[in-house]
Write a protein that holds these residues in place. Structure first.
Motif, PDB file in Angstrom:
ATOM      1  N   HIS A 311       4.992  -3.206  -7.643  1.00 49.01           N
ATOM      2  CA  HIS A 311       5.430  -2.327  -8.728  1.00 49.01           C
ATOM      3  C   HIS A 311       6.076  -1.039  -8.238  1.00 49.01           C
ATOM      4  O   HIS A 311       6.590  -0.271  -9.069  1.00 49.01           O
ATOM      5  CB  HIS A 311       4.231  -1.970  -9.619  1.00 49.01           C
ATOM      6  CG  HIS A 311       3.493  -3.170 -10.129  1.00 49.01           C
ATOM      7  ND1 HIS A 311       4.064  -4.097 -10.960  1.00 49.01           N
ATOM      8  CD2 HIS A 311       2.229  -3.605  -9.896  1.00 49.01           C
ATOM      9  CE1 HIS A 311       3.178  -5.049 -11.251  1.00 49.01           C
ATOM     10  NE2 HIS A 311       2.057  -4.776 -10.600  1.00 49.01           N
ATOM     11  N   GLY A 312       6.044  -0.771  -6.931  1.00 46.84           N
ATOM     12  CA  GLY A 312       6.638   0.453  -6.423  1.00 46.84           C
ATOM     13  C   GLY A 312       8.148   0.353  -6.294  1.00 46.84           C
ATOM     14  O   GLY A 312       8.755  -0.719  -6.423  1.00 46.84           O
ATOM     15  N   ASP A 313       8.775   1.514  -6.022  1.00 46.72           N
ATOM     16  CA  ASP A 313      10.237   1.543  -5.879  1.00 46.72           C
ATOM     17  C   ASP A 313      10.681   1.561  -4.434  1.00 46.72           C
ATOM     18  O   ASP A 313      11.834   1.853  -4.132  1.00 46.72           O
ATOM     19  CB  ASP A 313      10.782   2.771  -6.615  1.00 46.72           C
ATOM     20  CG  ASP A 313      10.246   4.089  -6.040  1.00 46.72           C
ATOM     21  OD1 ASP A 313       9.398   4.032  -5.122  1.00 46.72           O
ATOM     22  OD2 ASP A 313      10.655   5.148  -6.521  1.00 46.72           O
ATOM     23  N   GLY A 314       9.757   1.250  -3.532  1.00 48.82           N
ATOM     24  CA  GLY A 314      10.091   1.254  -2.112  1.00 48.82           C
ATOM     25  C   GLY A 314       9.884   2.580  -1.450  1.00 48.82           C
ATOM     26  O   GLY A 314      10.147   2.725  -0.252  1.00 48.82           O
ATOM     27  N   GLY A 315       9.415   3.586  -2.209  1.00 45.91           N
ATOM     28  CA  GLY A 315       9.158   4.892  -1.631  1.00 45.91           C
ATOM     29  C   GLY A 315       7.863   4.913  -0.840  1.00 45.91           C
ATOM     30  O   GLY A 315       7.160   3.901  -0.709  1.00 45.91           O
ATOM     31  N   GLN A 316       7.536   6.085  -0.343  1.00 46.29           N
ATOM     32  CA  GLN A 316       6.378   6.206   0.545  1.00 46.29           C
ATOM     33  C   GLN A 316       5.069   5.932  -0.193  1.00 46.29           C
ATOM     34  O   GLN A 316       4.872   6.341  -1.332  1.00 46.29           O
ATOM     35  CB  GLN A 316       6.333   7.595   1.181  1.00 46.29           C
ATOM     36  CG  GLN A 316       5.132   7.793   2.105  1.00 46.29           C
ATOM     37  CD  GLN A 316       5.238   9.040   2.934  1.00 46.29           C
ATOM     38  OE1 GLN A 316       6.028   9.087   3.872  1.00 46.29           O
ATOM     39  NE2 GLN A 316       4.466  10.057   2.592  1.00 46.29           N
ATOM     40  N   ASN A 334       1.428   5.837  -4.781  1.00 45.25           N
ATOM     41  CA  ASN A 334       2.787   5.351  -4.531  1.00 45.25           C
ATOM     42  C   ASN A 334       3.674   5.711  -5.713  1.00 45.25           C
ATOM     43  O   ASN A 334       3.190   6.007  -6.815  1.00 45.25           O
ATOM     44  CB  ASN A 334       2.798   3.844  -4.306  1.00 45.25           C
ATOM     45  CG  ASN A 334       2.331   3.060  -5.509  1.00 45.25           C
ATOM     46  OD1 ASN A 334       1.126   2.899  -5.724  1.00 45.25           O
ATOM     47  ND2 ASN A 334       3.270   2.581  -6.325  1.00 45.25           N
ATOM     48  N   THR A 335       4.972   5.681  -5.482  1.00 44.55           N
ATOM     49  CA  THR A 335       5.933   5.913  -6.563  1.00 44.55           C
ATOM     50  C   THR A 335       6.225   4.599  -7.253  1.00 44.55           C
ATOM     51  O   THR A 335       6.111   3.513  -6.674  1.00 44.55           O
ATOM     52  CB  THR A 335       7.225   6.519  -6.012  1.00 44.55           C
ATOM     53  OG1 THR A 335       7.723   5.683  -4.954  1.00 44.55           O
ATOM     54  CG2 THR A 335       6.973   7.917  -5.460  1.00 44.55           C
ATOM     55  N   LEU A 336       6.620   4.687  -8.536  1.00 46.48           N
ATOM     56  CA  LEU A 336       6.842   3.503  -9.361  1.00 46.48           C
ATOM     57  C   LEU A 336       8.330   3.275  -9.583  1.00 46.48           C
ATOM     58  O   LEU A 336       9.109   4.226  -9.732  1.00 46.48           O
ATOM     59  CB  LEU A 336       6.150   3.654 -10.717  1.00 46.48           C
ATOM     60  CG  LEU A 336       4.623   3.618 -10.715  1.00 46.48           C
ATOM     61  CD1 LEU A 336       4.091   3.970 -12.094  1.00 46.48           C
ATOM     62  CD2 LEU A 336       4.123   2.244 -10.299  1.00 46.48           C
ATOM     63  N   GLY A 337       8.719   1.998  -9.619  1.00 45.63           N
ATOM     64  CA  GLY A 337      10.087   1.655  -9.943  1.00 45.63           C
ATOM     65  C   GLY A 337      10.341   1.656 -11.434  1.00 45.63           C
ATOM     66  O   GLY A 337      11.459   1.824 -11.892  1.00 45.63           O
ATOM     67  N   ALA A 338       9.267   1.442 -12.240  1.00 46.98           N
ATOM     68  CA  ALA A 338       9.382   1.422 -13.705  1.00 46.98           C
ATOM     69  C   ALA A 338       8.023   1.806 -14.260  1.00 46.98           C
ATOM     70  O   ALA A 338       7.000   1.680 -13.574  1.00 46.98           O
ATOM     71  CB  ALA A 338       9.788   0.032 -14.198  1.00 46.98           C
ATOM     72  N   PRO A 339       8.004   2.323 -15.503  1.00 44.28           N
ATOM     73  CA  PRO A 339       6.711   2.672 -16.090  1.00 44.28           C
ATOM     74  C   PRO A 339       5.768   1.468 -16.090  1.00 44.28           C
ATOM     75  O   PRO A 339       6.207   0.330 -16.318  1.00 44.28           O
ATOM     76  CB  PRO A 339       7.075   3.106 -17.520  1.00 44.28           C
ATOM     77  CG  PRO A 339       8.509   3.502 -17.436  1.00 44.28           C
ATOM     78  CD  PRO A 339       9.119   2.605 -16.398  1.00 44.28           C
ATOM     79  N   ASP A 372       4.100  12.534 -14.910  1.00 42.59           N
ATOM     80  CA  ASP A 372       5.507  12.268 -15.232  1.00 42.59           C
ATOM     81  C   ASP A 372       5.825  10.788 -15.315  1.00 42.59           C
ATOM     82  O   ASP A 372       6.966  10.397 -15.581  1.00 42.59           O
ATOM     83  CB  ASP A 372       6.418  12.950 -14.206  1.00 42.59           C
ATOM     84  CG  ASP A 372       6.131  12.483 -12.780  1.00 42.59           C
ATOM     85  OD1 ASP A 372       5.310  11.555 -12.603  1.00 42.59           O
ATOM     86  OD2 ASP A 372       6.711  13.055 -11.829  1.00 42.59           O
ATOM     87  N   GLY A 373       4.801   9.943 -15.070  1.00 45.56           N
ATOM     88  CA  GLY A 373       5.016   8.505 -15.161  1.00 45.56           C
ATOM     89  C   GLY A 373       5.777   7.908 -14.013  1.00 45.56           C
ATOM     90  O   GLY A 373       6.135   6.723 -14.053  1.00 45.56           O
ATOM     91  N   ARG A 374       6.022   8.668 -12.946  1.00 49.43           N
ATOM     92  CA  ARG A 374       6.814   8.158 -11.823  1.00 49.43           C
ATOM     93  C   ARG A 374       5.949   7.751 -10.636  1.00 49.43           C
ATOM     94  O   ARG A 374       6.474   7.294  -9.629  1.00 49.43           O
ATOM     95  CB  ARG A 374       7.808   9.229 -11.374  1.00 49.43           C
ATOM     96  CG  ARG A 374       8.795   9.617 -12.482  1.00 49.43           C
ATOM     97  CD  ARG A 374       9.747  10.680 -12.002  1.00 49.43           C
ATOM     98  NE  ARG A 374      10.499  10.238 -10.833  1.00 49.43           N
ATOM     99  CZ  ARG A 374      11.346  11.021 -10.159  1.00 49.43           C
ATOM    100  NH1 ARG A 374      11.496  12.293 -10.514  1.00 49.43           N
ATOM    101  NH2 ARG A 374      12.003  10.551  -9.121  1.00 49.43           N
ATOM    102  N   GLY A 375       4.674   7.929 -10.751  1.00 47.45           N
ATOM    103  CA  GLY A 375       3.783   7.569  -9.647  1.00 47.45           C
ATOM    104  C   GLY A 375       2.522   6.884 -10.158  1.00 47.45           C
ATOM    105  O   GLY A 375       2.222   6.876 -11.355  1.00 47.45           O
TER     106      GLY A 375
END
Length: 388
Positions: A311-316, A334-339, A372-375
């Motif tokens: 479910h992550g966006d490939g970030g750290q 982790n960071t998310l690629g989508a909510p 913020d829903g991004r992580g």
């Protein structure tokens, strides 16, 4: 002779001795005329034989009842004195009736009951007087005196037999359930072996062939990815074999050691090879963890990293491990690629498994998206018991 046998023997002889003591005291008390000689000697001897026989094997309960019946009639014949309060009943007689009702088959028990009731009726005939004037009452009293202890013994035996049958039924039912569970576990293990292991083995084989056939040097991205697929499939086969051992009720082989936090570097390397960078922070000395807790922490971390890959966006991805105040703390973010499509209130199978593992060890578990829903963050605290 074991301790239980000695206790039963002591109790049996104590009961027989108590009956003998009371019955002999009653003989002395009712011998108001002071009769002596052979009459008293015969009564004392017969009472002693009949009462001490109460400690004998259950198969002789009918003979003991007959002996006690004989003593009941001998007292008025030899002493010419009535029983206390004119009631021909003694402790030895009641115990004999109880034993006959409790231990004998019905025909033999019925004969013993007849002997005891007949003895009381014989006493009535010897005594005469009121007993003969009210013979029907004498017969009723005779039957009641013999019947009550006899029926108590019969009832107790029936209750014990019923309880024994219930216990046997419960044991058989538990054994049937255990067999059904074992059969179901074997069926699951068979399906896992026949289906999953086949596909995972095929993945490993094809990944190995692809790695050898791919163009480019050993450091190319394609070769690295295929190598990680091959390594991951081999790890999956090792975990599957351990699971099959558990389902079959076998101890895992020494070469199939359960993973733990000591294998965390290998786990993180596999995730890094798939793309996202992983940063690990260890605070404090993790020390030696109980095997079950070590495995649980590893599986929780494995699930958290799998979710970060899916479910992550490939970030750290950041992983923090620490041990303080008797707890093992694990934090993965982790960071998310989508909510996220679900939260911890309605988790999928992976998070539900994490929650169960944490609850099993009495820990605390929380997870969810950032403001913020991004992580996404998963935090777990597991109490560490002192192995000492």
């Amino acid at each position: 002779m074991d301790e239980n046998s000695r206790a039963r023997t002591w109790q049996t002889w104590s009961m027989a001795g108590a009956c003998l003591a009371v019955d002999l005291f009653a003989l002395v008390f009712i011998n108001a005329a002071g009769a002596g000689g052979w009459r008293v000697a015969v009564l004392v001897l017969s009472t002693a034989v009949a009462d001490l026989a109460l400690a004998g094997p259950p198969k002789h309960a009918e003979l003991v009842a007959v002996l006690r019946a004989g003593v009941v009639v001998l007292v008025p014949l030899l002493l010419r004195q009535p029983y206390l309060f004119e009631i021909p009943i003694t402790p030895g007689q009641m115990v004999a009736g109880y034993r006959a009702g409790a231990w004998l088959p019905f025909p033999a028990a019925l004969r013993a009951l007849g002997a005891l009731a007949g003895a009381v009726l014989g006493y009535a005939l010897v005594r005469g007087g009121w007993w003969l004037d009210h013979l029907w009452a004498a017969g009723f009293i005779a039957l009641g005196i013999a019947f009550v202890p006899w029926m108590v013994g019969r009832s107790n035996t029936s209750q014990l037999a019923h309880l024994s049958r219930l216990e046997l039924m419960a044991e058989r039912r538990a054994a049937a359930v255990a067999r059904a569970v074992a059969e179901e576990r074997s069926a699951i293990a068979r399906d896992l072996h026949d289906v999953i292991s086949h596909h995972v083995s095929a993945i490993s084989m094809h990944a190995g062939v692809a790695r050898m056939e791919l163009a480019g040097g050993p450091g190319s991205a394609a070769r690295r990815s295929v190598s990680q697929v091959e390594a991951a499939s081999r790890s999956a086969m090792a975990d599957l074999r351990r699971l099959l051992d558990v389902l079959h009720g076998q101890d895992p082989s020494p070469d199939r050691r359960q993973p733990g936090l000591g294998d965390i570097d290998e786990l993180l390397d596999r995730v890094r090879a798939a793309g996202p960078p992983v940063h690990l922070t260890v605070a404090g000395d993790l020390g030696r963890l109980p095997a079950a807790l070590d495995l649980a922490a590893y599986r929780i971390l494995q699930e958290a990293l799998t979710n970060a890959l899916r479910h992550g966006d490939g970030g750290q991805v950041t992983v923090a491990l620490g041990r303080a105040d008797g707890d093992l703390a694990l934090d993965v973010a982790n960071t998310l690629g989508a909510p996220p499509r679900r939260d911890c209130a309605s988790p999928g199978r992976g998070l539900a498994g994490v929650r169960q593992r944490v609850a099993l060890h009495g820990g605390a578990f929380r997870c969810g998206p950032s403001a913020d829903g991004r992580g996404w963050r998963l935090a777990v605290r597991l109490p560490v018991e002192d192995e000492a």
